[in-house]
Design an enzyme around this catalytic site. Structure first.
Site, PDB file in Angstrom:
ATOM      1  N   LYS A 192      14.264  18.808  17.196  1.00  0.00           N
ATOM      2  CA  LYS A 192      15.201  19.696  17.881  1.00  0.00           C
ATOM      3  C   LYS A 192      15.175  21.094  17.263  1.00  0.00           C
ATOM      4  CE  LYS A 192      20.149  20.101  18.828  1.00  0.00           C
ATOM      5  NZ  LYS A 192      21.450  19.429  18.821  1.00  0.00           N
ATOM      6  N   GLU A 244      10.382  16.972   6.738  1.00  0.00           N
ATOM      7  CA  GLU A 244       9.563  15.761   6.855  1.00  0.00           C
ATOM      8  C   GLU A 244       8.638  15.859   8.075  1.00  0.00           C
ATOM      9  OE1 GLU A 244      12.793  15.971   6.534  1.00  0.00           O
ATOM     10  OE2 GLU A 244      13.650  14.371   5.303  1.00  0.00           O
ATOM     11  N   GLY A 300      21.173  15.089  18.093  1.00  0.00           N
ATOM     12  CA  GLY A 300      19.948  14.353  17.754  1.00  0.00           C
ATOM     13  C   GLY A 300      20.059  12.866  18.056  1.00  0.00           C
ATOM     14  N   ARG A 301      21.152  12.251  17.603  1.00  0.00           N
ATOM     15  CA  ARG A 301      21.272  10.790  17.767  1.00  0.00           C
ATOM     16  C   ARG A 301      21.650  10.396  19.189  1.00  0.00           C
ATOM     17  NH1 ARG A 301      24.727  13.125  14.452  1.00  0.00           N
ATOM     18  NH2 ARG A 301      26.980  13.032  14.784  1.00  0.00           N
ATOM     19  N   GLU A 342      26.500   8.092  11.359  1.00  0.00           N
ATOM     20  CA  GLU A 342      26.394   9.550  11.314  1.00  0.00           C
ATOM     21  C   GLU A 342      27.488  10.188  12.175  1.00  0.00           C
ATOM     22  OE1 GLU A 342      22.514  12.046  10.418  1.00  0.00           O
ATOM     23  OE2 GLU A 342      22.614  11.595  12.538  1.00  0.00           O
ATOM     24  N   HIS A 386      18.620 -17.196   8.308  1.00  0.00           N
ATOM     25  CA  HIS A 386      17.908 -17.727   7.145  1.00  0.00           C
ATOM     26  C   HIS A 386      17.964 -16.745   5.986  1.00  0.00           C
ATOM     27  CE1 HIS A 386      16.241 -21.092   9.485  1.00  0.00           C
ATOM     28  NE2 HIS A 386      16.495 -20.247  10.463  1.00  0.00           N
ATOM     29  N   LYS A 439      19.668  17.991   1.453  1.00  0.00           N
ATOM     30  CA  LYS A 439      18.548  18.841   1.888  1.00  0.00           C
ATOM     31  C   LYS A 439      18.456  20.080   1.001  1.00  0.00           C
ATOM     32  CE  LYS A 439      18.770  18.025   6.867  1.00  0.00           C
ATOM     33  NZ  LYS A 439      19.053  18.656   8.147  1.00  0.00           N
TER      34      LYS A 439
HETATM   35  C1  G6Q Z   1      21.063  13.318  14.487  1.00  0.00           C
HETATM   36  C2  G6Q Z   1      20.791  14.120  13.327  1.00  0.00           C
HETATM   37  C3  G6Q Z   1      19.447  13.899  12.683  1.00  0.00           C
HETATM   38  C4  G6Q Z   1      18.303  14.666  13.344  1.00  0.00           C
HETATM   39  C5  G6Q Z   1      17.114  14.677  12.388  1.00  0.00           C
HETATM   40  C6  G6Q Z   1      15.918  15.350  12.969  1.00  0.00           C
HETATM   41  O1  G6Q Z   1      22.067  13.379  15.154  1.00  0.00           O
HETATM   42  O2  G6Q Z   1      21.080  15.422  13.589  1.00  0.00           O
HETATM   43  O3  G6Q Z   1      19.079  12.555  12.582  1.00  0.00           O
HETATM   44  O4  G6Q Z   1      17.979  14.074  14.568  1.00  0.00           O
HETATM   45  O5  G6Q Z   1      17.499  15.304  11.203  1.00  0.00           O
HETATM   46  O6  G6Q Z   1      16.216  16.669  13.315  1.00  0.00           O
HETATM   47  P1  G6Q Z   1      15.223  17.530  14.162  1.00  0.00           P
HETATM   48  O7  G6Q Z   1      15.082  16.883  15.495  1.00  0.00           O
HETATM   49  O8  G6Q Z   1      15.816  18.896  14.242  1.00  0.00           O
HETATM   50  O9  G6Q Z   1      13.902  17.519  13.433  1.00  0.00           O
END
Ligand code: G6Q
Length: 551
Positions: free
Chosen positions: A206, A212, A267-268, A353, A384, A512
């Protein structure tokens, strides 16, 4: 803003809880034969039996009152209407607009966002049709056989979970891979398994600033250019999904190969947006539309059904009862379907989150417990492993059992065994096994009296452990869409009752920031930044290790 705990209905619930005491579910069932038929709800191909929760009709009435008094109807209208309910980030929260059918209108700042959503959906449809049909070619003219999604968190968990769940609908000959971890091992394994001539990389981010994802994307880009022998190949092998066109083009991906979305998609909550591109590539645009339709059907159910018949509301309020009044610290997600094996991880992010917060929207302490620890694994494997603790541990953990009714004919026997186990576990957790039952069983088996006495305490099950049983008619795109949206709204309702902002995630920032400083210090000879003694020693140990291995 007062804490929910200061609310009179909350206090009435606390008094009611004291009055209920440890009243056993067995007694509640014995006293009320109609309980199971009353405590169920059904919508969008999902059936919920919630009768195995430690509640009575009085409990439920108080919980529904709590939701009404928390302003659930107003907050729901505000979310669907595009108000900036994510106040700390000044954003609207409109993942529901992503699954609106074409022609619907949802406006933010006077602009119809559904028209924008539909336009991106069309571009994705064309692109995915081209890749799936073989019309889209790699740099040497061969069709695409492998797709690698590079993303993390919300840009990984949703598409990965959905692609696993919907594998039976996958296009044969097109393999999906997901890379999220920056440790290098994951991308290394994937790159060893794919061919540069026939691989498409999706860089899903996003913000397009995530360390990463960009680290993995740079590695993939260098790998491709190294093999193709020219930067021009990037245009045939890299697409981006992002809200940040400038960063995408700085990375070296032509924005003609970028699929956008908007700041009002968290994001989520983003698998419904262009972040769902891997899902579209796997199952095709028409089936992705069915996924959206399932979620939209759940949106409509959530908006319109009376609270007493409203699946997300019922599940949310039972969760609050378990967390805040019965003191359950965790919530188990136990799907009895192998294809839902990533659902617990997905819901972990969705819930923890969103609602892992200690302050309310106005910054005041929330004053009650919020998000439980969400955990789980496919239930049959869990039996199990962790189910011992669920049956006899000192803490109780409410469970969502998730089953699927439809199954392939040739797997009927397997399905029956799995289903039997799911139902039996819910029954066992609820009914338990008394000392008298255990003694009688052991005597019947001929055990000596001293053995019986010694073993009874170990073999008793207290029972009275609550669970929901959720049944999907079938695990198809529509059913999965409805299931995910159910949990999204469950999370939302809980956030409303607790008064927290379910849509920000400031808690991920500090780590971060510190990681950037630690990274500098790992590369240097000595620390340029101040650290505590423990952190400093760990950094030094890394540097020594790196020197010893010659890099
Ligand atoms: C979700 C968070 C988080 C995000 C990641 C990736 O609600 O904001 O999990 O999706 O940190 O972020 P980017 O899509 O910006 O790389």
């Amino acid at each position: 803003m007062t804490s929910p705990a200061q609310d009179t209905t909350w206090q009435a619930l606390a008094a009611h809880r004291t009055e209920l005491g440890e009243r056993h579910l067995n007694a509640l069932f014995a006293a009320d034969p109609a309980r199971a038929t009353r405590m169920q709800a059904e919508a969008c191909g999902l059936f919920l039996d919630y009768s195995k929760n430690r509640v009575t009709d009085d409990t439920l009435a108080l919980l529904f009152r709590l939701a009404r008094e928390a302003g659930l109807a107003e907050r729901t209208a505000a979310m669907f209407g595009g108000e900036r309910i994510n106040a700390t980030e000044g954003r609207a929260v409109l993942h529901t607009a992503l699954r609106q059918p074409a022609g619907a209108v949802v406006t933010v700042d006077g602009r119809d966002v559904v028209a924008d959503v539909v336009a991106v959906r069309e571009r994705i449809r064309h692109f995915s049709d081209a890749v799936r049909s073989g019309a889209w070619r790699g740099h040497s003219g061969k069709p695409i056989t492998d797709v690698v999604n590079i993303g993390i968190g919300g840009s990984d968990l949703g598409p990965l979970m959905a692609c696993e769940a919907l594998k039976p609908y996958a296009q044969p000959g097109l393999r999906l891979h997901f890379v999220s971890n920056v440790d290098g091992v994951q991308i290394d394994d994937v790159l060893k398994a794919v061919d540069a001539e026939t691989t498409l990389f999706i860089v899903a981010s996003k913000t397009f600033t995530t360390q990463e994802t960009l680290t993995n994307a740079h590695t993939a880009r260098a790998w491709l250019i190294g093999r193709a022998g020219s930067e021009a190949a990037v245009a045939r092998h890299f697409v981006a999904v992002s809200t940040n066109a400038e960063a995408v083009s700085r990375f070296g991906i032509d924005t003609a190969n970028m699929f956008g979305f908007w700041d009002w998609v968290g994001g989520r909550y983003s698998l419904w947006s262009a972040i769902g591109l891997p899902i579209v590539l796997q199952i095709g645009a028409a089936r992705f539309d069915a996924l959206l339709a399932g979620a939209h059907a759940m949106d409509e159910h959530f908006r319109s059904a009376p609270l007493e018949h409203n699946l997300p509301v019922i599940m949310a309020l039972l969760g609050i009862w378990n967390i805040d009044f019965l003191d359950a610290p965790t919530q188990v997600i136990a799907p009895y379907h192998q294809r839902l094996h990533r659902l617990p991880a997905y819901l972990q992010q969705l819930d923890m989150e969103s609602n892992g917060k200690s302050v309310k929207l106005d910054g005041s302490p929330v004053g009650c417990q919020t998000s439980p620890v969400i955990w789980g694994e496919p239930g049959i494997n869990g039996q199990h492993a962790y189910f011992q603790m669920l049956h006899q541990g000192t803490r109780f953990a409410p469970i969502d059992f998730i089953g699927v009714l439809e199954h392939p004919a040739h797997l009927a026997h397997h399905h029956r065994v799995a289903f039997a186990n799911m139902v039996a576990q819910a029954e066992a957790l609820m009914r338990g096994k008394s000392a008298a039952e255990v003694e009688a069983e052991m005597r019947a088996a001929g055990l000596a009296e001293d053995r019986v006495r010694a073993l009874v305490p170990h073999r008793v099950f207290p029972g009275n452990r609550p669970s929901n049983t959720l049944l999907l008619e079938r695990l198809d795109p529509f059913g999965l869409g409805a299931l995910i949206a159910l949990y999204e709204h469950r999370t939302f309702v809980q956030g409303v009752v607790w008064g927290v902002n379910s849509f920000d995630q400031w808690g991920v920032e500090l780590g971060k920031q510190l990681a950037a400083r630690v990274l500098d210090d790992l590369a240097g000879e000595a620390d340029a930044n101040p650290h505590d003694a423990s952190t400093a020693a760990l950094i030094e140990r890394y540097r020594r290790g790196a020197r010893a291995s010659g890099h």
